[in-house]
Design a protein around this motif. Structure first.
Motif, PDB file in Angstrom:
ATOM      1  N   LYS A  38       0.830  -1.199   0.000  1.00 16.25           N
ATOM      2  CA  LYS A  38       0.000   0.000   0.000  1.00 16.25           C
ATOM      3  C   LYS A  38       0.867   1.252   0.000  1.00 16.25           C
ATOM      4  CE  LYS A  38      -3.827   2.274   2.416  1.00 16.25           C
ATOM      5  NZ  LYS A  38      -3.226   3.610   2.210  1.00 16.25           N
ATOM      6  N   TYR A  39       0.627   2.092  -1.014  1.00 18.41           N
ATOM      7  CA  TYR A  39       1.240   3.415  -1.065  1.00 18.41           C
ATOM      8  C   TYR A  39       0.291   4.416  -0.418  1.00 18.41           C
ATOM      9  CZ  TYR A  39       4.567   1.589  -4.530  1.00 18.41           C
ATOM     10  OH  TYR A  39       5.541   0.874  -5.174  1.00 18.41           O
ATOM     11  N   GLU A  42      -3.521   5.524  -1.517  1.00 17.67           N
ATOM     12  CA  GLU A  42      -3.997   4.518  -2.463  1.00 17.67           C
ATOM     13  C   GLU A  42      -4.501   3.311  -1.691  1.00 17.67           C
ATOM     14  OE1 GLU A  42      -0.653   5.471  -5.928  1.00 17.67           O
ATOM     15  OE2 GLU A  42      -1.162   3.405  -5.393  1.00 17.67           O
ATOM     16  N   THR A  45      -2.710  -3.062  -2.912  1.00 16.01           N
ATOM     17  CA  THR A  45      -2.672  -3.844  -4.151  1.00 16.01           C
ATOM     18  C   THR A  45      -2.018  -5.191  -3.866  1.00 16.01           C
ATOM     19  OG1 THR A  45      -0.592  -2.812  -4.801  1.00 16.01           O
ATOM     20  CG2 THR A  45      -2.601  -1.856  -5.694  1.00 16.01           C
TER      21      THR A  45
ATOM     22  N   ARG B   9     -13.260  11.314  -1.192  1.00 23.24           N
ATOM     23  CA  ARG B   9     -11.954  10.844  -0.746  1.00 23.24           C
ATOM     24  C   ARG B   9     -11.684  11.218   0.690  1.00 23.24           C
ATOM     25  NH1 ARG B   9      -7.997   9.474  -4.161  1.00 23.24           N
ATOM     26  NH2 ARG B   9      -7.154   8.670  -2.196  1.00 23.24           N
ATOM     27  N   PRO B 109      -9.284   3.555  -3.574  1.00 15.27           N
ATOM     28  CA  PRO B 109      -8.344   4.403  -2.848  1.00 15.27           C
ATOM     29  C   PRO B 109      -8.774   4.707  -1.419  1.00 15.27           C
ATOM     30  CG  PRO B 109      -9.630   5.726  -4.357  1.00 15.27           C
ATOM     31  CD  PRO B 109     -10.001   4.299  -4.633  1.00 15.27           C
TER      32      PRO B 109
END
Lengths: 111, 116
Positions: A38-39, A42, A45, B9, B109
């Motif tokens: 994980k970044y 974001e 993934t 977000r 996200p």
């Protein structure tokens, strides 16, 4: 109860060296294990996985090792690159059941 | 292919207010998940849908949280009323099917919620 534990909150490694991230689990019914990356800002993934019938799975620079008797798995990154700097989550599941995630390890790869 | 979309977000609300999050999964994905990730912890599954039916909501605080998946596509997660401990990132994920061994989960996200 924490069924999946990542005991190292952070890890710092020099570029080009090996990064080893560890994960322990308590539920012997788990038969599938995953690593997510994980970044910031974001979602996680998928990186690599391993089923309980194997003890090693390799994908390029990433290798996951599973030690069922110790209920332990590890992710090896060789060689480490600055772009690998992220939070790595270990996750596990059993059969149809949901993924159980560890708390994550923040990897910093510095030049 | 387009990824999992989430909005908003970021959201800041006061305690006792209500809030809703929206998720649009990857086209064709039958399984949709909502996770809560509190700072310093890993994602925790709140609810899982298979098409528009609930598969697992065992960790959803049903006195304040609700979720629906209209027509088996988009989904909304609502909190009413919010508490301080609801401050977290809410992640939506989707996959072709339910079994983690067979079907990878793709995450959006996330929505970062701050309750003051």
């Amino acid at each position: 109860d924490q069924q999946v534990k990542q005991n190292s909150p952070s890890l710092s490694v020099q570029e080009g060296r090996i990064s080893i991230l560890n994960c322990d689990y308590t539920n012997s019914m788990f038969d599938y294990f995953l690593w997510y990356k994980k970044y910031p800002a974001e979602g996680p993934t998928f990186l690599i996985s391993i089923s309980s019938i194997k003890d090693k799975n390799e994908d390029g620079r990433f290798t996951v090792f599973l030690n069922k008797s110790a209920k332990h798995l590890s992710l090896h990154i060789v060689p480490s690159q600055p772009g690998d700097s992220a939070v790595y989550f270990c996750a596990a599941s059993g059969g149809y059941n949901k993924l159980i995630f560890g708390a994550g390890t923040r990897l910093a790869v510095h030049p | 292919e387009a990824g999992v979309a989430q909005s908003p977000r970021y959201k800041i609300i006061e305690k006792r207010q209500s809030v809703a999050f929206w998720c649009n999964p990857i086209s064709g994905h039958a399984t949709l998940y909502w996770y809560q990730q509190i700072l310093g912890q890993g994602p925790k599954l709140l609810i899982q849908f298979q098409n528009n039916g609930v598969v697992d909501d065992s960790q959803l605080p049903k006195d304040r949280f609700s979720a629906e998946r209209l027509k088996g596509v988009d989904s909304t997660l609502k909190i009413q009323p919010a508490k301080l401990e609801d401050s977290a990132v809410y992640l939506c994920a989707s996959s072709w099917g339910q079994i983690p061994l067979l079907y990878e989960q793709y995450f959006g996200p996330g929505t970062r919620l701050t309750v003051t």
